[in-house]
Design a protein around this motif. Structure first.
Motif, PDB file in Angstrom:
ATOM      1  N   ALA A 297       3.093   9.551  29.255  1.00  0.00           N
ATOM      2  CA  ALA A 297       2.942  10.786  30.027  1.00  0.00           C
ATOM      3  C   ALA A 297       3.828  10.773  31.267  1.00  0.00           C
ATOM      4  CB  ALA A 297       1.482  10.984  30.426  1.00  0.00           C
ATOM      5  N   SER A 298       4.309   9.598  31.645  1.00  0.00           N
ATOM      6  CA  SER A 298       5.216   9.472  32.794  1.00  0.00           C
ATOM      7  C   SER A 298       6.478   8.761  32.335  1.00  0.00           C
ATOM      8  CB  SER A 298       4.547   8.684  33.931  1.00  0.00           C
ATOM      9  OG  SER A 298       3.405   9.359  34.403  1.00  0.00           O
ATOM     10  N   SER A 299       7.603   9.456  32.411  1.00  0.00           N
ATOM     11  CA  SER A 299       8.890   8.926  31.983  1.00  0.00           C
ATOM     12  C   SER A 299       9.870   9.001  33.143  1.00  0.00           C
ATOM     13  CB  SER A 299       9.424   9.735  30.799  1.00  0.00           C
ATOM     14  OG  SER A 299      10.795   9.500  30.577  1.00  0.00           O
ATOM     15  N   GLN A 300      10.794   8.072  33.184  1.00  0.00           N
ATOM     16  CA  GLN A 300      11.837   8.103  34.217  1.00  0.00           C
ATOM     17  C   GLN A 300      12.898   9.157  33.913  1.00  0.00           C
ATOM     18  OE1 GLN A 300      13.455   4.151  34.499  1.00  0.00           O
ATOM     19  NE2 GLN A 300      11.594   3.287  35.384  1.00  0.00           N
ATOM     20  N   HIS A 301      12.874   9.685  32.694  1.00  0.00           N
ATOM     21  CA  HIS A 301      13.960  10.561  32.260  1.00  0.00           C
ATOM     22  C   HIS A 301      13.530  11.986  31.960  1.00  0.00           C
ATOM     23  CE1 HIS A 301      16.350   6.929  32.024  1.00  0.00           C
ATOM     24  NE2 HIS A 301      15.413   6.382  31.273  1.00  0.00           N
ATOM     25  N   TYR A 302      12.241  12.186  31.651  1.00  0.00           N
ATOM     26  CA  TYR A 302      11.775  13.506  31.249  1.00  0.00           C
ATOM     27  C   TYR A 302      10.425  13.807  31.881  1.00  0.00           C
ATOM     28  CZ  TYR A 302      15.051  12.748  27.331  1.00  0.00           C
ATOM     29  OH  TYR A 302      16.144  12.479  26.555  1.00  0.00           O
ATOM     30  N   SER A 303      10.197  15.068  32.177  1.00  0.00           N
ATOM     31  CA  SER A 303       8.847  15.521  32.480  1.00  0.00           C
ATOM     32  C   SER A 303       8.093  15.678  31.162  1.00  0.00           C
ATOM     33  CB  SER A 303       8.888  16.857  33.211  1.00  0.00           C
ATOM     34  OG  SER A 303       9.349  17.884  32.340  1.00  0.00           O
ATOM     35  N   VAL A 304       6.774  15.832  31.254  1.00  0.00           N
ATOM     36  CA  VAL A 304       5.993  16.071  30.044  1.00  0.00           C
ATOM     37  C   VAL A 304       6.464  17.346  29.350  1.00  0.00           C
ATOM     38  CG1 VAL A 304       3.694  16.596  29.136  1.00  0.00           C
ATOM     39  CG2 VAL A 304       3.977  14.799  30.850  1.00  0.00           C
ATOM     40  N   TYR A 324      -5.436   6.851  26.217  1.00  0.00           N
ATOM     41  CA  TYR A 324      -6.658   7.215  26.924  1.00  0.00           C
ATOM     42  C   TYR A 324      -7.233   6.060  27.733  1.00  0.00           C
ATOM     43  CZ  TYR A 324     -11.565   8.727  27.447  1.00  0.00           C
ATOM     44  OH  TYR A 324     -12.812   9.057  27.926  1.00  0.00           O
ATOM     45  N   ASN A 325      -7.149   4.850  27.191  1.00  0.00           N
ATOM     46  CA  ASN A 325      -7.814   3.721  27.845  1.00  0.00           C
ATOM     47  C   ASN A 325      -6.837   2.723  28.461  1.00  0.00           C
ATOM     48  OD1 ASN A 325      -6.717   2.496  25.642  1.00  0.00           O
ATOM     49  ND2 ASN A 325      -8.558   1.370  25.046  1.00  0.00           N
ATOM     50  N   ASP A 326      -5.572   3.087  28.620  1.00  0.00           N
ATOM     51  CA  ASP A 326      -4.573   2.167  29.154  1.00  0.00           C
ATOM     52  C   ASP A 326      -4.169   2.620  30.554  1.00  0.00           C
ATOM     53  OD1 ASP A 326      -2.459   0.499  29.729  1.00  0.00           O
ATOM     54  OD2 ASP A 326      -1.524   0.674  27.751  1.00  0.00           O
ATOM     55  N   LYS A 327      -4.659   1.909  31.552  1.00  0.00           N
ATOM     56  CA  LYS A 327      -4.402   2.299  32.940  1.00  0.00           C
ATOM     57  C   LYS A 327      -2.934   2.159  33.328  1.00  0.00           C
ATOM     58  CE  LYS A 327      -9.106   1.272  34.511  1.00  0.00           C
ATOM     59  NZ  LYS A 327      -9.961   0.465  35.410  1.00  0.00           N
ATOM     60  N   GLN A 328      -2.192   1.362  32.564  1.00  0.00           N
ATOM     61  CA  GLN A 328      -0.759   1.237  32.840  1.00  0.00           C
ATOM     62  C   GLN A 328       0.020   2.463  32.364  1.00  0.00           C
ATOM     63  OE1 GLN A 328       0.116  -2.596  30.908  1.00  0.00           O
ATOM     64  NE2 GLN A 328       0.226  -3.522  32.941  1.00  0.00           N
ATOM     65  N   PHE A 329      -0.599   3.239  31.473  1.00  0.00           N
ATOM     66  CA  PHE A 329       0.028   4.459  30.959  1.00  0.00           C
ATOM     67  C   PHE A 329      -0.980   5.610  31.057  1.00  0.00           C
ATOM     68  CE2 PHE A 329       2.530   1.145  29.030  1.00  0.00           C
ATOM     69  CZ  PHE A 329       3.812   1.655  28.988  1.00  0.00           C
ATOM     70  N   PRO A 330      -1.301   6.067  32.269  1.00  0.00           N
ATOM     71  CA  PRO A 330      -2.307   7.134  32.405  1.00  0.00           C
ATOM     72  C   PRO A 330      -1.838   8.428  31.739  1.00  0.00           C
ATOM     73  CG  PRO A 330      -1.166   6.742  34.492  1.00  0.00           C
ATOM     74  CD  PRO A 330      -0.743   5.647  33.568  1.00  0.00           C
ATOM     75  N   VAL A 331      -2.770   9.063  31.051  1.00  0.00           N
ATOM     76  CA  VAL A 331      -2.413  10.268  30.298  1.00  0.00           C
ATOM     77  C   VAL A 331      -2.679  11.565  31.059  1.00  0.00           C
ATOM     78  CG1 VAL A 331      -2.713   9.215  28.024  1.00  0.00           C
ATOM     79  CG2 VAL A 331      -4.674  10.272  29.159  1.00  0.00           C
ATOM     80  N   ASP A 332      -3.312  11.477  32.202  1.00  0.00           N
ATOM     81  CA  ASP A 332      -3.678  12.699  32.913  1.00  0.00           C
ATOM     82  C   ASP A 332      -2.511  13.667  33.096  1.00  0.00           C
ATOM     83  OD1 ASP A 332      -6.232  11.803  32.989  1.00  0.00           O
ATOM     84  OD2 ASP A 332      -6.296  11.366  35.139  1.00  0.00           O
ATOM     85  N   PRO A 333      -1.300  13.189  33.422  1.00  0.00           N
ATOM     86  CA  PRO A 333      -0.197  14.149  33.600  1.00  0.00           C
ATOM     87  C   PRO A 333       0.143  14.945  32.349  1.00  0.00           C
ATOM     88  CG  PRO A 333       0.359  12.019  34.582  1.00  0.00           C
ATOM     89  CD  PRO A 333      -0.891  11.806  33.786  1.00  0.00           C
ATOM     90  N   ALA A 334      -0.275  14.448  31.187  1.00  0.00           N
ATOM     91  CA  ALA A 334       0.064  15.142  29.939  1.00  0.00           C
ATOM     92  C   ALA A 334      -0.966  16.172  29.516  1.00  0.00           C
ATOM     93  CB  ALA A 334       0.245  14.125  28.804  1.00  0.00           C
ATOM     94  N   LEU A 335      -2.188  16.089  30.052  1.00  0.00           N
ATOM     95  CA  LEU A 335      -3.281  16.878  29.491  1.00  0.00           C
ATOM     96  C   LEU A 335      -3.060  18.386  29.627  1.00  0.00           C
ATOM     97  CD1 LEU A 335      -6.369  14.744  30.591  1.00  0.00           C
ATOM     98  CD2 LEU A 335      -5.103  14.698  28.423  1.00  0.00           C
TER      99      LEU A 335
END
Length: 364
Positions: A297-304, A324-335
Motif C-alpha cells: 500500500a506504500s511504494s516509493q514509486h507509485y501512489s495507491v 492485513y496483519n503485517d505491521k511492516q506493510f500497513p494496508v490502511d492507505p489502500a483501503l
C-alpha cells in the motif's frame, strides 16, 4: 456474466438448440456463454497464527468474522488466506509423505469459508508457501519433499487436499492457489535452505490444479514476480503457463485458470522493471486473466491510485494488497482508494461467483 457477448456465440448457441423447442437452455461445457473474468479487490489476510489457524485448537472464529465483516464494508470481494504456510500442522510419515490432517482441520476450514460466505467474500485458499523449503518451525527439516517427490505430492493430494475439498464442497466462494511464491524454493531463482527442481514444482502445482478441477474449483499459483511468469524479453522464465505445466505433468486438467503475480519495489525499473504499471499484459504476453495478488500500500514509486489505475489500464484484473496483519506493510492507505476502485469496476462478490460457476443460464 450471462450476456452472450458476440454474434458468433449466439450463432453457436442457436445451432446447438436449432432442433429444440425449449426457450431456456442451460449452458454446458460444449455449448455455453462463458462468464467474463471478474474484477477482484481484496487483501491478504494472510493468517491469524502462521500455519496454526486450522486443526490446532487455535481457530478464532471471532477474529476472522471481524476481518471478513471489515472487508465487506470496504467493498472487498476476495481475501487471500494461507492454509498450510510451511506445512507445520500436517501429519507426516518418516519419508516426508503426508499421512493426513490433524483432528478438527476440515471443520475449522469449513468454518472459515462459511464466515467469509456470510459476509459475501470469496476466499482464495493459498495452500502452501515457499516456506515449505525452510525450517522456521525448528523441527530439524523442511517439507520440501512434498513438492520434490511425486509420491509425496500424491500423498498430499490424496490425504490432505481431497479431504479439504470435500469439506468445503457446499461453498461456492473458494479459489485454490497451489503455492505462494514457489520460485523462492526452486533451483535457479531460489534462496531457501532446501530447493526443488523447477520441473518438480511445476508438477506439484499441476497435480494440485488437477485435483481441484476434479471438484469444480478454479486454480492459480502465486508467482513472486513477472520476472518468472512472462515471455517478455526482460523476463527470465515463464514457469506457470499451460505448456510449462503440461510438460512437467501431462494432464488435461493440470493447467491454471488465471495467473497471480506479485509486485514490490525491488522489481521497479523505469526501463525493464517487472512491473504491472510499467507495461501491459500484451507486452508481458500473458494469455490468461492476471491478478496482482500481492502489492504494497506504500511504494516509493507509485501512489495507491497510480498502482490501481495504471495496472488496470494495462489489463490487469484485480489487486490483493499485503497485508492485513503485517505491521511492516500497513494496508490502511489502500483501503479508501481500493474501495472506490472496486465500486467503479463493479468488483462484486456475485461477479466472482458467476465466473467461478463457469457458466450461467442463457435465455433465447
Amino acid at each position: 456474466g450471462n450476456d452472450l457477448g458476440t454474434g458468433s456465440r449466439l450463432s453457436q448457441l442457436l445451432r446447438c438448440t436449432s432442433h429444440r423447442s425449449a426457450m431456456r437452455v442451460a449452458a454446458t461445457l460444449a455449448c455455453a456463454a462463458a462468464a467474463a473474468f471478474p474484477k477482484m479487490a481484496g487483501l491478504n489476510i494472510p493468517w491469524n497464527q502462521f500455519g496454526n489457524d486450522l486443526g490446532t485448537g487455535n481457530f478464532d472464529a471471532d477474529w476472522f468474522d471481524k476481518y471478513f465483516a471489515t472487508a465487506a464494508s470496504n467493498y472487498q470481494n476476495i481475501a487471500r488466506f494461507w492454509v498450510h504456510c510451511d506445512g507445520r500442522a500436517l501429519q507426516y510419515g518418516s519419508d516426508g509423505s503426508v499421512t493426513g490432517l490433524p483432528t478438527g482441520f476440515t471443520t475449522d476450514l469449513a468454518n472459515l469459508v462459511s464466515i467469509a460466505q456470510k459476509h459475501q467474500v470469496v476466499v482464495q485458499l493459498c495452500l502452501w508457501s515457499f516456506d515449505m523449503c525452510k525450517d522456521d518451525a525448528g523441527v530439524g527439516h523442511t517439507h520440501a519433499t512434498v513438492a520434490a517427490s511425486e509420491a509425496a505430492s500424491k500423498s498430499y493430494v490424496d490425504n490432505a487436499l481431497k479431504p479439504m475439498l470435500e469439506a468445503v464442497k457446499g461453498y461456492p466462494n473458494v479459489i485454490v492457489e497451489a503455492i505462494n511464491e514457489p520460485e523462492w524454493c526452486m533451483k535457479g531463482p531460489g534462496n531457501t535452505p532446501d530447493q526443488v527442481d523447477p520441473a518438480a514444482m511445476q508438477r506439484f502445482v499441476a497435480m494440485i490444479s488437477e485435483a481441484a478441477h476434479a471438484e469444480g474449483r478454479k486454480t492459480t499459483v502465486g508467482s513472486a514476480s513477472l520476472k518468472w511468469s512472462s515471455h517478455a524479453p526482460e523476463s527470465e522464465s515463464c514457469f506457470w503457463d499451460d505448456a510449462a505445466l503440461s510438460k512437467a505433468y501431462p494432464s488435461p486438467s493440470g493447467a491454471l485458470d488465471f495467473y497471480n503475480i506479485h509486485y514490490y519495489d525491488w522489481m521497479y525499473n523505469a526501463q525493464w522493471g517487472y512491473d504491472p504499471v510499467r507495461a501491459n499484459t500484451t507486452h508481458w504476453q500473458l494469455d490468461k486473466p492476471t491478478v496482482v495478488a500481492e502489492l504494497p500500500a506504500s511504494s516509493q514509486h507509485y501512489s495507491v491510485d497510480q498502482m490501481l489505475k495504471g495496472a488496470t489500464g494495462n489489463g490487469f484484473d484485480g489487486f490483493m494488497f499485503w497485508a492485513y496483519n503485517d505491521k511492516q506493510f500497513p494496508v490502511d492507505p489502500a483501503l479508501g482508494p481500493m474501495g472506490s476502485w472496486a465500486q467503479e469496476q463493479k468488483a462484486s462478490y456475485e461477479s466472482v461467483l458467476t465466473w467461478l460457476r463457469g457458466q450461467g443460464e442463457v435465455v433465447v
